[in-house]
Scaffold this motif. Structure first.
Motif, mmCIF file in Angstrom:
data_model
loop_
_atom_site.group_PDB
_atom_site.id
_atom_site.type_symbol
_atom_site.label_atom_id
_atom_site.label_comp_id
_atom_site.label_asym_id
_atom_site.label_seq_id
_atom_site.Cartn_x
_atom_site.Cartn_y
_atom_site.Cartn_z
ATOM 1 N N ARG A 199 55.145 31.998 38.897
ATOM 2 C CA ARG A 199 55.152 33.298 39.595
ATOM 3 C C ARG A 199 56.257 34.217 39.099
ATOM 4 N N PHE A 200 57.435 33.670 38.799
ATOM 5 C CA PHE A 200 58.588 34.511 38.464
ATOM 6 C C PHE A 200 59.116 34.290 37.050
ATOM 7 N N GLY A 201 58.486 33.416 36.286
ATOM 8 C CA GLY A 201 58.946 33.156 34.923
ATOM 9 C C GLY A 201 60.305 32.489 34.867
ATOM 10 N N CYS A 202 60.630 31.717 35.905
ATOM 11 C CA CYS A 202 61.919 31.021 35.923
ATOM 12 C C CYS A 202 61.933 29.890 34.896
ATOM 13 N N THR A 203 63.115 29.623 34.353
ATOM 14 C CA THR A 203 63.328 28.388 33.610
ATOM 15 C C THR A 203 63.674 27.333 34.644
ATOM 16 N N ALA A 204 62.795 26.341 34.787
ATOM 17 C CA ALA A 204 62.863 25.419 35.922
ATOM 18 C C ALA A 204 63.400 24.053 35.503
ATOM 19 N N TYR A 205 64.449 23.601 36.205
ATOM 20 C CA TYR A 205 65.060 22.294 35.953
ATOM 21 C C TYR A 205 64.935 21.426 37.198
ATOM 22 N N PHE A 206 64.829 20.120 36.983
ATOM 23 C CA PHE A 206 64.775 19.179 38.092
ATOM 24 C C PHE A 206 65.871 18.140 37.961
ATOM 25 N N GLU A 207 66.304 17.631 39.119
ATOM 26 C CA GLU A 207 67.205 16.479 39.193
ATOM 27 C C GLU A 207 66.677 15.581 40.292
ATOM 28 N N GLU A 208 66.514 14.310 39.987
ATOM 29 C CA GLU A 208 65.964 13.335 40.925
ATOM 30 C C GLU A 208 66.603 11.984 40.682
ATOM 31 N N HIS A 245 61.921 21.078 33.234
ATOM 32 C CA HIS A 245 62.879 20.472 32.303
ATOM 33 C C HIS A 245 63.854 19.580 33.066
ATOM 34 N N ASP A 246 64.238 18.479 32.428
ATOM 35 C CA ASP A 246 65.186 17.532 33.006
ATOM 36 C C ASP A 246 66.593 18.108 32.909
ATOM 37 N N PHE A 247 67.242 18.303 34.072
ATOM 38 C CA PHE A 247 68.590 18.872 34.074
ATOM 39 C C PHE A 247 69.573 17.982 33.332
ATOM 40 N N ARG A 248 69.339 16.676 33.357
ATOM 41 C CA ARG A 248 70.241 15.754 32.666
ATOM 42 C C ARG A 248 70.194 15.955 31.151
ATOM 43 N N GLY A 249 69.100 16.501 30.675
ATOM 44 C CA GLY A 249 68.972 16.728 29.236
ATOM 45 C C GLY A 249 69.471 18.089 28.786
ATOM 46 N N LEU A 250 69.957 18.902 29.721
ATOM 47 C CA LEU A 250 70.455 20.230 29.370
ATOM 48 C C LEU A 250 71.726 20.106 28.548
#
Length: 251
Positions: free
Chosen positions: A124-133, A149-154
């Motif tokens: 919807r907003f063109g965000c660059t989306a990261y996850f942490e779990e 995208h995996d935040f740990r891989g940033l």
């Protein structure tokens, strides 16, 4: 050899983790929680802060036991959002967009489950989306989703514009340390979005006590916690969606 399950390392909670008051009162409420995944029954008491009225578990089972519990708790994680999740994503996305310019921003959701909200923000907003779990099961599902995208891989400096905590804070014991960590990963001028069950009023729409919820926030206590830990509250909204099977009570 027989399986020997881990036992909790109980410690008494002697101060309020919202306002730091030591005026903690035992509520006289006891619950025995049967944890089917561990085949254990865990007794817990509840307490209240006499200054800010924060309600919480009066004993803590310990980080090691809680992490062990979550590692042994598989969950159903669908890639495609349910009709209820679609509506929830739209409502929460609209709330965020009213207060934060989301277009093209770097967004991180901690405790992202299967990634439905992150995908909504990405599409919807063109965000660059990261996850942490913490859950490896969830991380596998999230990594397979387009645009996540995996935040740990940033690589390089790990900074994002928005951090999302949906139904996370009620599970956290060391609130100060956790919120301090969130400060370190937010870029200057960044924003934090929080959703928690609301215990401001006691009625049919109040979440019940459950083992996983260490904290029962009311709105005043949540604001006080955030201000004490260096945050400025920009907006607060309450909602109830009784037909939502995931979150039918007040948040």
């Amino acid at each position: 050899t027989d399986f020997a399950p881990m036992k909790p390392a109980f410690s008494r909670v002697e101060h309020c983790r919202v306002c730091n008051s030591k005026r903690v009162l035992d509520l006289g409420v006891r619950r025995n929680y049967y944890l089917a995944n561990l085949d254990q029954t865990i007794p817990l008491s509840y307490a209240i802060c006499q200054d800010c009225h924060f309600i919480f578990q009066g004993e803590y089972v310990g980080d090691e036991f809680l992490n062990y519990y979550y590692r042994q708790s598989p969950m159903l994680r669908r890639k495609e959002p349910t009709v209820f999740e679609v509506g929830q994503n739209e409502r929460q996305g609209e709330f965020l967009a009213r207060h934060v310019a989301l277009e093209g921003k770097r967004v991180l959701e901690i405790g992202a489950h299967a990634g439905a909200f992150l995908r909504h923000l990405y599409q919807r907003f063109g965000c660059t989306a990261y996850f942490e779990e913490l859950s490896e099961e969830a991380r596998t599902v999230l990594a397979s989703q387009e645009g996540l995208h995996d935040f740990r891989g940033l690589e390089g400096e790990k900074k994002v514009d928005v951090v999302i905590l949906r139904h996370v804070l009620e599970h956290i014991f060391d609130l100060d340390s956790f919120l301090a960590y969130v400060h370190t990963i937010l870029a200057e001028g960044g924003s934090l979005f929080i959703e928690v069950p609301d215990w401001t009023h006691f009625d049919a729409h109040t979440d019940p006590f459950i083992f996983e919820h260490l904290n029962q926030f009311n709105s005043a206590g949540l604001v006080q916690l955030l201000r004490r830990t260096g945050w400025q509250v920009e907006a607060l909204e309450k909602s109830i969606h009784p037909d939502d099977p995931c979150t039918p009570n007040r948040v």
